[in-house]
Write a protein that holds these residues in place. Structure first.
Motif, PDB file in Angstrom:
ATOM      1  N   THR A 291      -6.639  -1.278   3.849  1.00  0.00           N
ATOM      2  CA  THR A 291      -7.316  -1.439   2.037  1.00  0.00           C
ATOM      3  C   THR A 291      -8.008  -0.433   1.826  1.00  0.00           C
ATOM      4  O   THR A 291      -7.781   0.334   1.443  1.00  0.00           O
ATOM      5  CB  THR A 291      -8.123  -2.989   2.290  1.00  0.00           C
ATOM      6  OG1 THR A 291      -7.057  -4.388   2.765  1.00  0.00           O
ATOM      7  CG2 THR A 291      -8.054  -2.844   1.130  1.00  0.00           C
TER       8      THR A 291
ATOM      9  N   ASN B 268       0.564  -1.372   0.050  1.00  0.00           N
ATOM     10  CA  ASN B 268      -0.379   0.016  -0.289  1.00  0.00           C
ATOM     11  C   ASN B 268       0.913   1.754   0.038  1.00  0.00           C
ATOM     12  O   ASN B 268       0.908   2.270  -0.883  1.00  0.00           O
ATOM     13  CB  ASN B 268      -0.941   0.286   1.431  1.00  0.00           C
ATOM     14  CG  ASN B 268      -2.225   0.089   1.085  1.00  0.00           C
ATOM     15  OD1 ASN B 268      -2.636   0.271   0.079  1.00  0.00           O
ATOM     16  ND2 ASN B 268      -2.909  -0.938   1.905  1.00  0.00           N
TER      17      ASN B 268
ATOM     18  N   SER C 256     -10.696  -5.471  -9.978  1.00  0.00           N
ATOM     19  CA  SER C 256     -11.261  -5.912  -8.157  1.00  0.00           C
ATOM     20  C   SER C 256     -11.568  -7.345  -8.659  1.00  0.00           C
ATOM     21  O   SER C 256     -11.363  -8.357  -7.672  1.00  0.00           O
ATOM     22  CB  SER C 256     -12.354  -5.175  -8.206  1.00  0.00           C
ATOM     23  OG  SER C 256     -13.591  -5.481  -8.105  1.00  0.00           O
TER      24      SER C 256
ATOM     25  N   THR D 170      -9.057 -10.284  -7.417  1.00  0.00           N
ATOM     26  CA  THR D 170      -9.690 -11.240  -6.120  1.00  0.00           C
ATOM     27  C   THR D 170      -9.575 -13.139  -6.621  1.00  0.00           C
ATOM     28  O   THR D 170     -10.025 -13.518  -5.189  1.00  0.00           O
ATOM     29  CB  THR D 170     -11.030 -10.964  -5.587  1.00  0.00           C
ATOM     30  OG1 THR D 170     -11.489 -10.569  -7.018  1.00  0.00           O
ATOM     31  CG2 THR D 170     -11.387  -9.287  -4.872  1.00  0.00           C
TER      32      THR D 170
ATOM     33  N   LEU E  68      -4.102  -5.656  -3.982  1.00  0.00           N
ATOM     34  CA  LEU E  68      -5.662  -6.551  -3.777  1.00  0.00           C
ATOM     35  C   LEU E  68      -5.508  -7.702  -3.601  1.00  0.00           C
ATOM     36  O   LEU E  68      -6.066  -8.196  -3.216  1.00  0.00           O
ATOM     37  CB  LEU E  68      -5.710  -5.965  -4.780  1.00  0.00           C
ATOM     38  CG  LEU E  68      -5.946  -4.460  -5.545  1.00  0.00           C
ATOM     39  CD1 LEU E  68      -6.802  -4.397  -6.925  1.00  0.00           C
ATOM     40  CD2 LEU E  68      -6.952  -3.816  -4.702  1.00  0.00           C
TER      41      LEU E  68
ATOM     42  N   TRP F 268     -12.116   0.183 -12.258  1.00  0.00           N
ATOM     43  CA  TRP F 268     -12.028  -0.937 -10.443  1.00  0.00           C
ATOM     44  C   TRP F 268     -12.809  -2.272 -10.589  1.00  0.00           C
ATOM     45  O   TRP F 268     -12.394  -2.883  -9.416  1.00  0.00           O
ATOM     46  CB  TRP F 268     -12.227   0.006  -9.305  1.00  0.00           C
ATOM     47  CG  TRP F 268     -10.802   1.227  -9.783  1.00  0.00           C
ATOM     48  CD1 TRP F 268     -11.144   2.400  -9.875  1.00  0.00           C
ATOM     49  CD2 TRP F 268      -9.905   0.890  -9.807  1.00  0.00           C
ATOM     50  NE1 TRP F 268      -9.410   3.040 -10.145  1.00  0.00           N
ATOM     51  CE2 TRP F 268      -9.474   2.174  -9.615  1.00  0.00           C
ATOM     52  CE3 TRP F 268      -8.465   0.264  -8.921  1.00  0.00           C
ATOM     53  CZ2 TRP F 268      -7.208   2.260  -8.995  1.00  0.00           C
ATOM     54  CZ3 TRP F 268      -7.582  -0.024  -8.568  1.00  0.00           C
ATOM     55  CH2 TRP F 268      -7.045   1.390  -8.738  1.00  0.00           C
TER      56      TRP F 268
ATOM     57  N   THR G 255     -14.935   2.533  -2.667  1.00  0.00           N
ATOM     58  CA  THR G 255     -14.016   3.345  -2.251  1.00  0.00           C
ATOM     59  C   THR G 255     -13.194   3.671  -3.512  1.00  0.00           C
ATOM     60  O   THR G 255     -13.541   4.676  -3.430  1.00  0.00           O
ATOM     61  CB  THR G 255     -12.697   2.240  -2.572  1.00  0.00           C
ATOM     62  OG1 THR G 255     -13.125   0.958  -1.126  1.00  0.00           O
ATOM     63  CG2 THR G 255     -11.581   3.332  -1.510  1.00  0.00           C
TER      64      THR G 255
ATOM     65  N   ILE H 204     -13.994  -2.277  -2.875  1.00  0.00           N
ATOM     66  CA  ILE H 204     -13.280  -1.435  -3.715  1.00  0.00           C
ATOM     67  C   ILE H 204     -14.409  -1.440  -4.766  1.00  0.00           C
ATOM     68  O   ILE H 204     -13.655   0.642  -5.366  1.00  0.00           O
ATOM     69  CB  ILE H 204     -12.019  -2.972  -4.952  1.00  0.00           C
ATOM     70  CG1 ILE H 204     -11.061  -3.592  -4.374  1.00  0.00           C
ATOM     71  CG2 ILE H 204     -11.993  -2.420  -6.156  1.00  0.00           C
ATOM     72  CD1 ILE H 204     -10.348  -4.885  -4.766  1.00  0.00           C
TER      73      ILE H 204
ATOM     74  N   LEU I 243      -6.093   2.424  -0.328  1.00  0.00           N
ATOM     75  CA  LEU I 243      -6.993   2.078  -1.727  1.00  0.00           C
ATOM     76  C   LEU I 243      -7.925   3.400  -2.672  1.00  0.00           C
ATOM     77  O   LEU I 243      -7.594   3.712  -3.721  1.00  0.00           O
ATOM     78  CB  LEU I 243      -7.930   0.952  -2.433  1.00  0.00           C
ATOM     79  CG  LEU I 243      -7.706  -0.178  -2.241  1.00  0.00           C
ATOM     80  CD1 LEU I 243      -9.289  -0.964  -2.831  1.00  0.00           C
ATOM     81  CD2 LEU I 243      -7.340  -0.276  -3.991  1.00  0.00           C
TER      82      LEU I 243
ATOM     83  N   SER J 278      -4.708  -8.251  -0.613  1.00  0.00           N
ATOM     84  CA  SER J 278      -6.569  -7.888   0.659  1.00  0.00           C
ATOM     85  C   SER J 278      -6.814  -9.004   0.393  1.00  0.00           C
ATOM     86  O   SER J 278      -7.634  -9.454   1.449  1.00  0.00           O
ATOM     87  CB  SER J 278      -6.714  -6.737   0.386  1.00  0.00           C
ATOM     88  OG  SER J 278      -5.481  -5.619   0.255  1.00  0.00           O
ATOM     89  N   THR J 279      -7.373 -10.152  -0.731  1.00  0.00           N
ATOM     90  CA  THR J 279      -8.478 -10.812  -0.941  1.00  0.00           C
ATOM     91  C   THR J 279      -7.389 -12.064   0.008  1.00  0.00           C
ATOM     92  O   THR J 279      -8.812 -12.900   0.275  1.00  0.00           O
ATOM     93  CB  THR J 279      -8.307 -11.364  -2.143  1.00  0.00           C
ATOM     94  OG1 THR J 279      -8.606 -10.020  -3.406  1.00  0.00           O
ATOM     95  CG2 THR J 279      -9.820 -12.162  -2.747  1.00  0.00           C
TER      96      THR J 279
END
Lengths: 915, 110
Positions: free
Chosen positions: A804, A389, A848, A852, A527, A844, A895, A892, A808, A530-531
């Motif tokens: 996250t 990040n 995502s 993911t 990403l 996005w 955001t 996501i 993001l 995060s997943t």
């Protein structure tokens, strides 16, 4: 170089360091003087003043470069650059307040979490600070295959093994032994007795652990050698509860098992012997009420003394000795002594006897290894995610400032100089983050110190503020700063990248392909991580929910349990039967009671199992002599029905069984499946053996007849239920010296507490009541540990989500700012703001979805590797996968939508002018 | 090879500067001018080399600096040899003579 010259050189460096500003001024003055003198000479040769000055300046060359060269010789150039960069970094941080807050928060939380992890490991493993020589203390045990080899909890040794090692070991400085035992203590009123689980400890153990008393003294080998065995040391809490903390108690007597013991000391409140208080491994808070000396008995030096493994031993290695040396020595001692006891020796060979030696520090964390691994993995993910990040945000910031870097490079700043400047700037962020981390750590420490974490860690963590901790915090802060800073400078570390950056600086609003690719890589990493953390968190959460939903095999609702100890009463068997019958009858007569029953060892109550060996008559006829281990309990007619343990076939015990002390037996489904296959067990016979002599088939006294088959229940451990089956004996036939009354209440079962106490008082007030608790309380106690883990994993998942989210938001917002020229043109050409926002969100959404899917696949692979951490959850559980993936996509997109709200109908000309 | 050549040049400049300073304290401009004059306008020491050399030798302890007034009444930074500098210049002179005679022999006999 001579010492004098070295000293002079250092003094010069020091002066330069202290008077750097003054030296700068002097350098200016010196150069100015040089120029003026040259101008004067040139004027003398006929040039005008202006021409002379122009010529002198030309001859002199680049003043700045020359100053740099001179400063290099002062040896403080690095310091000068550092000071300048630091000042510049501070201005940058203040200039981009929102950006800085996001970065500092992400890094601060990560550094704080990281240091918290270090602090926990330090306090439970690296430096628990329990004993002065804890680095040299080892636990020594004898393990046998098929007995205790795989169960580290039951790693014990026998008295003779201990005595041989004590006498013959040269590698050990000392070795001590201890065990737990029940003892009956006469109460102060001199009328009643109370059972206590005391500790028997050898004096050498207290020396091994360097323990000191709070009052009085500990017993010594001299006490034992002189026959002065009847001495006792009181536990701190016991001393307070029984004697009100009276210091004059030393020297007085206490009746233990009807023998007068002299109180010679009181233990400190933090007195602790590893696992000595925890015979079942269920309640580490069990505080020893008192301890008496462990005495060597004549039988200890016989074959029996070699075969009975029930002692705990701890050894202190001599300085410089290793565990391996000790193991080799003990094996030699054993091979010397074993043949002297043929029967025991044969057993050793048959059961692959092995001497197990574990350093105490490893032993202390044996029960928390999974938790520590789990925490480490979770924190590592958080850290990796935070780094991705922050690097991504730093990279974005660097791209925005590529113009500035390009100009600096054009003015002569080297690649290294630029990288150095960026790193100092990132480290400034790190130091500020360290302050946030410190604050975070302070909160975490406060929470931990006020929370009872005995359930999570056997040795409760006592995080301490130490220099080590602060140094770790600073080092981890700087490491994260340098790492993320370097990641963000990858674009300019290579010569090609540096060259591109210099070219690109002239077109600030467009970015190079390499830079875009690099930023995308970081973004994908972020990403994906995060997943991974969310999906793995989902798996763990589901595991815990599964654990909380475990069916014990009976109905635990509204059950009240209380144990009665008849061990120290003068009751014979008939009196015991009478007491039990009367107690149960009166309890059943209570208006709030639906039913009541009696059991010797009810499920979950004692945290362990009471076992015996059994063989069926059929197996015996077929010549099968190996008996199998099973759990045994003795129950009355109503116990099984009170717990709602389903009857599969046959019947429960009836009054006739009780009246005749009938040798009838009820078995559970596991035993029925294992020993009777498809045949009906009802009417079949079983022999129970706790001794090696074979049952006499013709003697009905040796055999029990199966009268019922009931459903299996969880006996001791909800999470790791035993695969052993259970047999239920008639409570009148197998009379225990303590028993538990279980009552099913129509309402809140705790209301029964007072009524049952009254009943006990009216029958015999001197019978000891113990462990008054509802079945729900017992189950909750077993789940406490999982609740803690559940909270921690939830907290980590939340922090992961937070990081996250803000990461993001920062990146999407930045990318929108980067493309604002294009966005403004599109809006100016008539495209609606909503459509533009929708484009951003759909872009996005696509990213995502792909990230993911990659993250979820990775998590499935990871979960297969760490399947042991999951409980009844398939690593590919579709519900968890779909829910977690959906959740992260939602975050996501959410955001992205939030960030897209910054797109406004701006004036195109204004944007272009800025560009 | 390149490094050796650079060392030689740097060493030569340092030797020249220290030799000039053996006759007494001088400021930077005076040192450069003196070398130029004594070498009969052959050697011109640029400021780009002179001042880093002076600061380097000051750090090494061969020369020391102090602010003083020139004959024209201006304040200037004067450099003078230290005891170490005096020893160093003698050593370097000897080395230089050995070196030049060796080079001379090669040029003459090779």
């Amino acid at each position: 170089m001579t010492t004098r010259r070295k000293a002079r050189s250092l003094a010069y460096l020091f002066r330069s360091f202290l008077k750097s500003e003054k030296r700068q001024d002097e350098l200016d003055e010196e150069f100015q003087f040089h120029l003026d003198m040259r101008v004067r000479d040139l004027m003398r040769s006929g040039l005008s003043q202006a021409e002379a000055r122009r010529e002198a300046v030309r001859e002199f060359g680049g003043v700045q470069q020359l100053k740099e060269q001179c400063r290099d010789n002062w040896g403080i150039r690095l310091y000068e650059n550092f000071k300048r960069d630091l000042r510049y970094s501070w201005r940058q941080i203040l200039k981009q307040k929102r950006f800085s807050v996001v970065i500092i928060l992400i890094m601060g939380i990560s550094i704080g979490l990281n240091t918290l992890m270090f602090s926990l490991i330090d306090s439970v493993y690296l430096n628990p600070g329990l004993y002065p020589d804890e680095d040299r203390i080892v636990r020594i045990a004898d393990v046998f295959s098929g007995r205790n080899a795989r169960n580290i909890k039951s790693w014990m040794t026998s008295p003779l093994y201990y005595l041989e090692r004590k006498e013959q070991s040269r590698v050990l400085e000392n070795i001590g032994v201890y065990q737990t035992d029940w003892a009956i203590v006469r109460d102060l009123d001199n009328r009643s007795n109370s059972p206590y689980q005391q500790l028997l400890v050898s004096p050498s153990l207290l020396e091994t652990l360097s323990l000191k008393p709070f009052l009085g003294r500990f017993f010594t080998q001299e006490d034992i050698d002189s026959g002065n065995h009847e001495v006792v040391i009181l536990g701190y809490a016991f001393w307070h509860n029984r004697y009100g903390g009276d210091p004059n108690v030393i020297g007085s007597k206490m009746l233990i098992d009807d023998e007068p013991y002299t109180i010679i000391g009181v233990m400190r409140s933090d007195f602790n012997i590893p696992f000595g208080f925890d015979p079942d491994g269920t309640d580490p808070r069990f505080e020893t009420p008192f301890m008496t000396p462990w005495i060597e008995r004549p039988w200890h030096k016989t074959a029996r003394g070699r075969q009975h493994n029930y002692c705990n031993t701890l050894g202190l290695l001599k300085p410089g000795q290793t565990v391996q040396n000790l193991k080799t020595e003990l094996q030699e001692i054993n091979s010397r002594n074993s043949p002297l006891f043929p029967e025991a020796y044969r057993y050793e060979i048959e059961h692959a006897h092995e001497i197990a030696i574990v350093p105490l520090k490893d032993d202390l964390v044996r029960n928390v290894r999974t938790q520590l691994s789990l925490l480490l993995i979770s924190f590592a993910f958080i850290l990796a995610m935070a780094c991705a990040n922050v690097s991504s945000l730093f990279l974005s910031q660097n791209r925005v400032r590529s113009g500035e870097f390009g100009i600096r490079a054009a003015l002569g700043a080297s690649r290294l100089r630029l990288i150095g400047q960026i790193l100092i700037e990132k480290c400034t962020y790190s130091f500020l983050s360290c302050a946030v981390g410190l604050f975070f750590l302070w909160i975490a420490h406060t929470i931990i110190s006020q929370t009872n974490l005995y359930d999570l860690f056997l040795i409760p963590p006592k995080p301490r503020w130490s220099y080590n901790l602060l140094i770790y915090l600073l080092i981890s802060g700087v490491a994260i700063g340098v790492f993320t800073g370097l990641l963000s400078t990858l674009g300019i570390i290579s010569k090609e990248g540096f060259g591109k950056m210099m070219k690109e600086q002239s077109r600030s609003s467009t970015r190079g392909k390499a830079a875009k690719r690099y930023q995308s890589t970081l973004l994908w990493c972020q990403l994906t991580l995060s997943t991974v953390i969310l999906v793995f968190g989902g798996f763990l959460l589901k595991s815990f929910v599964q654990i909380l939903k475990i069916d014990p095999g009976f109905d635990p609702d509204n059950l009240y349990t209380v144990s009665f100890n008849l061990a120290d009463s003068d009751y014979d068997n008939d009196a015991k039967r009478q007491f039990m019958a009367e107690l149960k009858k009166r309890t059943q007569e209570l208006s709030d009671v639906e039913s009541a029953g009696i059991s010797f060892f009810p499920p979950l109550k004692w945290g362990g199992n009471h076992t015996t060996r059994m063989v069926t008559e059929q197996d015996w006829i077929q010549g099968i002599r190996d008996s199998s281990i099973c759990i045994q309990d003795s129950v009355d007619t109503t116990f099984l029905a009170t717990l709602d343990i389903s009857l599969i076939s046959g019947r429960y015990f009836n009054e006739s069984d009780l009246r005749n002390n009938a040798r009838n037996i009820i078995i559970d489904r596991r035993i029925a499946d294992k020993h009777f296959n498809d045949t009906d067990p009802i009417g079949k016979r079983i022999a129970l053996r706790n001794h090696p002599s074979p049952p006499d088939r013709d003697n009905p006294g040796n055999w029990y007849t199966v009268v019922g088959v009931v459903e299996s229940v969880v006996r001791s451990n909800l999470i790791d239920p035993s695969a052993m089956g259970t047999i239920y004996r008639n409570v009148n036939e197998y009379i225990p010296y303590w028993f538990t009354l279980v009552a099913k209440s129509k309402s809140n079962p705790t209301h029964l507490r007072a009524s049952i106490r009254d009943i006990r008082n009216s029958i015999d007030p001197f019978v000891v009541m113990d462990k008054e608790e509802t079945m729900s309380e017992i189950m909750n106690k077993q789940h406490r540990f999982n609740r803690y883990l559940l909270s921690i994993v939830s907290l980590i998942a939340l922090i992961g989500l937070f990081i996250t989210g803000i990461g993001l938001y920062g990146i999407i917002r930045f990318l929108i700012t980067q493309n604002r020229k294009e966005i403004s043109i599109r809006i100016a050409l008539g495209e609606g703001i909503h459509k533009v926002r929708l484009n951003v969100v759909s872009y996005w959404a696509k990213i995502s979805m792909i990230s993911t899917i990659i993250g979820a696949s990775l998590t499935v692979l990871l979960s297969i590797k760490f399947e042991t951490l999951l409980y009844k959850v398939n690593p590919g559980d579709p519900f968890v996968l779909l829910f977690s993936v959906f959740f992260i996509i939602l975050i996501i997109i959410g955001t992205a939508w939030l960030s897209s709200t910054s797109i406004k109908r701006s004036n195109l000309l204004e944007v272009l002018r800025v560009e | 090879m390149h490094k050796d050549k650079k060392d030689l040049l740097q060493g030569t400049l340092d030797l020249l500067v220290m030799r000039v300073l053996r006759s007494g304290p001088r400021h930077g401009y005076d040192i450069a001018k003196h070398i130029h004059l004594v070498s009969e306008n052959v050697i011109h020491v640029g400021q780009g080399s002179l001042y880093p050399s002076l600061h380097r030798m000051e750090r090494r302890g061969y020369i020391k600096a102090k602010w003083d007034i020139t004959e024209t009444g201006r304040k200037a930074k004067f450099y003078e040899l230290t005891k170490d500098g005096v020893i160093k210049v003698s050593e370097e002179e000897k080395n230089w003579e050995e070196f030049t005679s060796a080079v001379g022999l090669i040029l003459k006999n090779a």
